[in-house]
Write a protein that holds these residues in place. Structure first.
Motif, PDB file in Angstrom:
ATOM      1  N   ASN A   1     -51.448  -5.925  10.217  1.00 25.69           N
ATOM      2  CA  ASN A   1     -50.872  -6.759   9.632  1.00 25.69           C
ATOM      3  C   ASN A   1     -49.193  -6.749  10.203  1.00 25.69           C
TER       4      ASN A   1
ATOM      5  N   LYS B   1     -48.263  -9.890   1.238  1.00 24.92           N
ATOM      6  CA  LYS B   1     -49.049 -10.187   2.426  1.00 24.92           C
ATOM      7  C   LYS B   1     -49.495 -11.558   2.724  1.00 24.92           C
TER       8      LYS B   1
ATOM      9  N   ALA C   1     -55.129 -17.444   8.564  1.00 18.50           N
ATOM     10  CA  ALA C   1     -56.159 -17.626   7.410  1.00 18.50           C
ATOM     11  C   ALA C   1     -56.361 -16.420   6.513  1.00 18.50           C
ATOM     12  N   THR C   2     -56.506 -15.166   7.543  1.00 20.61           N
ATOM     13  CA  THR C   2     -56.982 -14.041   7.117  1.00 20.61           C
ATOM     14  C   THR C   2     -55.828 -13.088   6.080  1.00 20.61           C
TER      15      THR C   2
ATOM     16  N   VAL D   1     -54.265 -14.795   3.586  1.00 21.12           N
ATOM     17  CA  VAL D   1     -54.159 -15.277   2.119  1.00 21.12           C
ATOM     18  C   VAL D   1     -55.568 -14.940   1.524  1.00 21.12           C
ATOM     19  N   PRO D   2     -55.849 -14.836   0.173  1.00 20.90           N
ATOM     20  CA  PRO D   2     -57.203 -14.478  -0.437  1.00 20.90           C
ATOM     21  C   PRO D   2     -57.959 -15.624  -0.287  1.00 20.90           C
ATOM     22  N   ILE D   3     -59.142 -15.256  -0.161  1.00 17.94           N
ATOM     23  CA  ILE D   3     -60.210 -16.368   0.276  1.00 17.94           C
ATOM     24  C   ILE D   3     -60.115 -17.343  -1.074  1.00 17.94           C
ATOM     25  N   VAL D   4     -60.232 -16.779  -2.379  1.00 19.69           N
ATOM     26  CA  VAL D   4     -60.157 -17.625  -3.450  1.00 19.69           C
ATOM     27  C   VAL D   4     -59.348 -17.062  -4.532  1.00 19.69           C
ATOM     28  N   SER D   5     -58.875 -17.701  -5.108  1.00 20.10           N
ATOM     29  CA  SER D   5     -57.973 -17.366  -6.569  1.00 20.10           C
ATOM     30  C   SER D   5     -58.391 -18.337  -7.633  1.00 20.10           C
ATOM     31  N   GLU D   6     -58.867 -17.773  -8.592  1.00 17.84           N
ATOM     32  CA  GLU D   6     -58.913 -18.624  -9.850  1.00 17.84           C
ATOM     33  C   GLU D   6     -58.465 -17.812 -11.144  1.00 17.84           C
TER      34      GLU D   6
END
Lengths: 811, 111
Positions: free
Chosen positions: A552, A608, A796-797, A799-804
């Protein structure tokens, strides 16, 4: 139009050759591979592990179906090539497939040799060569009881061990009076037999099989001496022979195997051969390493890369037979012109023998403990004269005499005294791990209590506790490799990477038989470094093997946030840059801004997902405050402002930092330049320190201000700035090439010795060569921040793949 | 049990993980060599290290903070340390590669 490359044989040698070719010239050929077996490429050597129940079929696959797809290779499995038309350049199979070729590789391997005995065609008589044979044995064991293995070589013993694991009764029949006569001498063979008998194997030695008995299915075998032995399954493991039928019928020159020259070319143009089917200078090899070396030559040829060709291999045998380690190399049988030294301990199951001719080691056999194998093999290959130190050669370096005093010291420690400071492990905890859990080595204790598992500084003390509790004889000396996955040390691994031209971690682990299939958190980053150091161009960076900080490009903090440190050459900045840093810090709510120990600005507490945006807003190069790399070059003001400064330390520092920026090193590297002997930049506790004196520069090396405080050694004094750069480059590259991963220069220099380092850098031409190599590496480096900002996929890696929100999920 | 669509299998690299936030629950989805997905809570039982940043070896991950080794199949911490991380069920549509995560509603509420 791409040229067409066809490979006949989907085994280890052929496919490895293709792998090496893909690395050199990824898109030069349209590749087609034919395999008779219905599987993708698998590791045949590990079949015995499958049989022994230690591995699944899927565990031994080297390249799965997706690998062929990803590399656009057409794979025909279950197809046997039965004709090569060398005139029209066409191969065709029994299944009716015809494929034209421009270049052809024959890698048909070998076939198990089946003794032509009467009755050998009965049901229940098999070889031990492929997955199908393995399956037959597993199936047979469910219904039948008694197996006979014909052949007391490695393959036969492995088959027998597997059948024992399948709960069959096993007798091994061997024509010789002792086992494995090709790899062992009689003494070692008897020790092995004794061990295997204890495991439940029976032996019928010096027996010649005459006939296989039974009607449709085998019921037994008869020997030439009239003796009969009952059997429900007969496994023939008497040897292999090159599989040359196809080549022979196609007009390719054959001797015992397919005859090839040093470039693995057959007598037919554009037709190569590699592997167990090929015969080079009269030898058909059956071990992996030589076959990979051969494959490398074809790969280079096909990629139009210059190669010296293959000159044959000196081989050694290092085997594990049913859990017993055996090693042999060179000429280990006694004769009138040889003398040998042996060490035999039947009780401990240890045997060592070296064979000397004219003062040189020409052969060796080791049984039970093979840790000296690679050292002896090196001596045999080098033809080293050991006159006068023969005993030492056999016994290795003398055992240290300090153990006693160490154990005495341990005796005086109280039980609650801490031995391992990192993990808080007391003497009492270690003693009880030894007494109650049976730990007998430092590694055992590490696995059991974590002592010595972090910084490793307490390792000698842990060893002393062991000796204190168990006595010197009770301590298991386990040869420690670079991690728990291998017994090989750093030098052996790097040597293998060089000599076998291994360029991926997967290859290294496969060829060097790592015990964990994908390694561990210790070896993976290390291998990635060694591969990149040896093959700066060929090795593809393995991000997944990097520790989080280097993946990172920021330091992970204890709460999972990161810190951002922009590059600031020599510690010099400008009001504009400071303004930009401040603006960014405000924009991203950076909770803490501080100066690092190396005179740089640290923005701590960053999420991150904000990292790429912050780097982009900063628009500055990465400061590498997180890497095993050059961190900073600390400077004082020097002659620019200081009334004592004798030289321009700021200018020198900036120059050094720019030259070595982004360089990967075994561990972090810190530098400093001081403008006068007052040494305000603290150059004498740095990995490389420069101190200006009147009319020149002092170069200091191997310092550390960290956990193990160490003042530098003076490497030399030079006159000009060019010389500072020349020596620093040569020094750093020498450290890169010989340091262990994770080893700071301070530890490294104590291990290899200052004089060794001085000698390596002494000659101008050696320094130039080192600088050439470091320049090559440096020329390939890119700024990681920039790379991530620019590449969408990398970006793209972060950021979270999905946030709900909870609400939206539960709706 | 909630079935939550979290994207496509191609969005995760082999031997790497991506993070999924569901309310205050943070889950790491790992892709093992060969393509299998494993989902576990993104929190090491030792000091809450982000397991998604660890090095993945076969079906284990090493916590980036203090190197604890965790089995991604059952969430069990490997010796000499001990403890357990909650695992979650994933579902992959073989044809499209779309991935769903199965989470008990109580877990979402409780977290």
């Amino acid at each position: 139009m791409k040229k067409k490359l066809v490979l006949i044989g989907n085994g280890m040698a052929g496919v490895n050759c293709i792998e090496q070719l893909l690395k050199l010239a990824p898109s030069r050929y349209d590749i087609t591979i034919f395999g008779s077996e219905p599987h993708p490429n698998y590791n045949r050597i590990l079949l015995s592990s499958v049989l022994a129940g230690d591995a699944d079929m899927k565990d031994i696959v080297i390249n799965d179906w997706s690998w062929y797809e990803e590399n656009h290779i057409t794979l025909h499995t279950g197809q046997t090539v039965n004709a090569i038309d060398t005139q029209r350049k066409l191969v065709s199979t029994d299944g009716g497939i015809s494929v034209p070729y421009d270049e052809l590789i024959i890698a048909t391997g070998s076939l198990p040799f089946m003794l032509p005995l009467p009755g050998a065609d009965k049901e229940g008589v098999i070889a031990f060569r492929d997955i199908k044979d393995c399956e037959t044995m597993i199936e047979t064991a469910k219904k039948y009881k008694k197996a006979i293995v014909i052949g007391g070589g490695l393959l036969g013993l492995e088959a027998a061990r597997g059948l024992l694991n399948l709960n069959m009764e096993v007798s091994v029949v061997h024509i010789n009076p002792y086992l494995m006569e090709r790899q062992l001498d009689q003494t070692a063979a008897i020790m092995l037999q004794r061990e295997l008998e204890q495991q439940g194997m029976k032996f019928l030695l010096a027996k010649n099989t005459e006939q296989i008995l039974g009607k449709k299915r085998v019921t037994g075998v008869r020997f030439t001496d009239g003796h009969e032995e009952q059997a429900d399954l007969v496994v023939m493991a008497v040897g292999i022979r090159p599989n040359i039928a196809l080549a022979k019928s196609s007009g390719v020159e054959i001797n015992r195997g397919i005859v090839v020259n040093d470039f693995m070319e057959t007598n037919i143009p554009n037709v190569y051969s590699v592997g167990e089917c090929a015969e080079h200078r009269g030898i058909a090899y059956g071990l992996v390493a030589p076959l990979y070396e051969q494959g490398a030559v074809i790969a280079k040829r096909l990629a139009a890369v210059e190669t010296e060709g293959y000159h044959g291999s000196v081989v050694s045998t290092k085997l594990k037979v049913s859990g017993v380690d055996v090693f042999s190399a060179g000429d280990f049988t006694d004769s009138t012109d040889t003398r040998s030294i042996r060490l035999q301990d039947d009780l401990a199951g240890l045997y060592k023998k070296i064979v000397l001719r004219n003062g040189k080691v020409v052969g060796a056999v080791l049984f039970g403990d093979i840790s000296d194998g690679s050292r002896l093999f090196k001596m045999i290959r080098a033809g080293e004269d050991v006159t006068g130190k023969e005993q030492e050669t056999l016994l290795g370096a003398a055992v240290g005499g300090s153990a006693k005093s160490g154990a005495d010291m341990v005796a005086s420690m109280s039980d609650d005294e801490i031995v391992c400071g990192c993990n808080g492990v007391s003497k009492g905890a270690i003693v009880s791990a030894i007494n109650d859990k049976g730990c007998a080595s430092v590694n055992d204790i590490k696995a059991c209590t974590k002592a010595s598992g972090s910084c490793g500084g307490c390792k000698p003390l842990v060893a002393d506790v062991l000796t204190y509790v168990l006595g010197a004889d009770g301590v298991k000396t386990v040869k420690e490799g670079i991690c728990g996955c291998t017994t090989l040390g750093r030098d052996e691994v790097v040597e293998a990477i060089r000599s076998m031209e291994l360029t991926t971690s997967k290859e290294v682990m496969n060829v060097l038989e790592w015990s964990n299939p994908e390694g561990c958190s210790k070896c993976r980053p290390a291998l990635n470094y060694y591969l990149g150091m040896v093959w700066p161009e060929e090795h593809e960076e393995e991000r997944e093997s990097r520790f989080v900080n280097e993946r990172n490009h920021a330091n992970i903090q204890k709460d999972g946030t990161y810190s951002v440190v922009p590059r600031m050459y020599g510690g010099v900045t400008t009001p504009e840059d400071l303004q930009r840093i401040a603006t960014v810090a405000v924009k991203y709510n950076v909770p803490l801004v501080k100066l690092t120990g190396g005179q740089r600005i640290d923005l701590l507490g960053v999420k991150k997902e904000d990292l790429p945006k912050m780097w982009s807003d900063l628009d500055m190069p990465s400061g590498y405050a997180y890497g095993k790399a050059l961190r900073t070059v600390k400077t004082c003001v020097g002659s620019s402002f200081c009334r004592f400064g004798t030289q321009d330390s700021i200018g020198m520092g900036i120059e050094l930092e720019k030259r070595f920026e982004r360089l990967n090193t075994p561990a972090k590297v810190k530098m400093a330049v001081s403008g006068c002997p007052r040494n305000c930049a603290e150059s004498t506790i740095k990995d490389f320190g420069v101190v200006a004196i009147d009319g020149g520069w002092e170069l200091h090396v191997g310092g550390n201000g960290g956990t193990k405080l160490r003042a530098t050694d003076l490497l030399c004094k030079v006159k000009t700035e060019e010389e500072v750069l020349e020596w620093s480059g040569a020094y750093l590259q020498h450290y890169r090439e010989t340091g262990k991963y994770g080893e700071r220069t301070s530890e490294w220099i104590e291990r290899v010795g200052l004089d060794t380092v001085k000698a390596a850098l002494d000659k101008k031409e050696d320094r130039d060569a080192l600088n050439d190599r470091i320049d090559k590496t440096l020329s390939l480096m890119q700024d990681p921040w920039k790379e991530i900002i620019e590449e969408q996929e990398l970006n793209a890696t972060f950021v979270p793949i999905v946030s709900e929100t909870t609400e939206s999920v539960l709706k | 049990m909630k079935r939550i669509h979290i994207g496509n299998i191609t969005e995760i690299n082999e031997k790497r993980a991506r993070v999924v936030n569901i309310g205050s629950l943070e889950i790491a989805i790992f892709k093992l060599t060969g393509g299998a997905l494993k989902a576990i809570e993104n929190r090491c039982p030792h000091k809450a290290g982000k397991l998604s940043e660890g090095i993945v070896c076969d079906h284990h991950v090493f916590c980036p903070l203090h190197d604890w080794k965790i089995d991604l199949e059952d969430g069990l911490v490997q010796a000499p340390d001990d403890g357990c991380v909650t695992t979650f069920q994933t579902e992959v549509d073989e044809a499209s590669g779309e991935v769903w995560l199965h989470i008990e509603e109580e877990r979402i509420l409780a977290s």
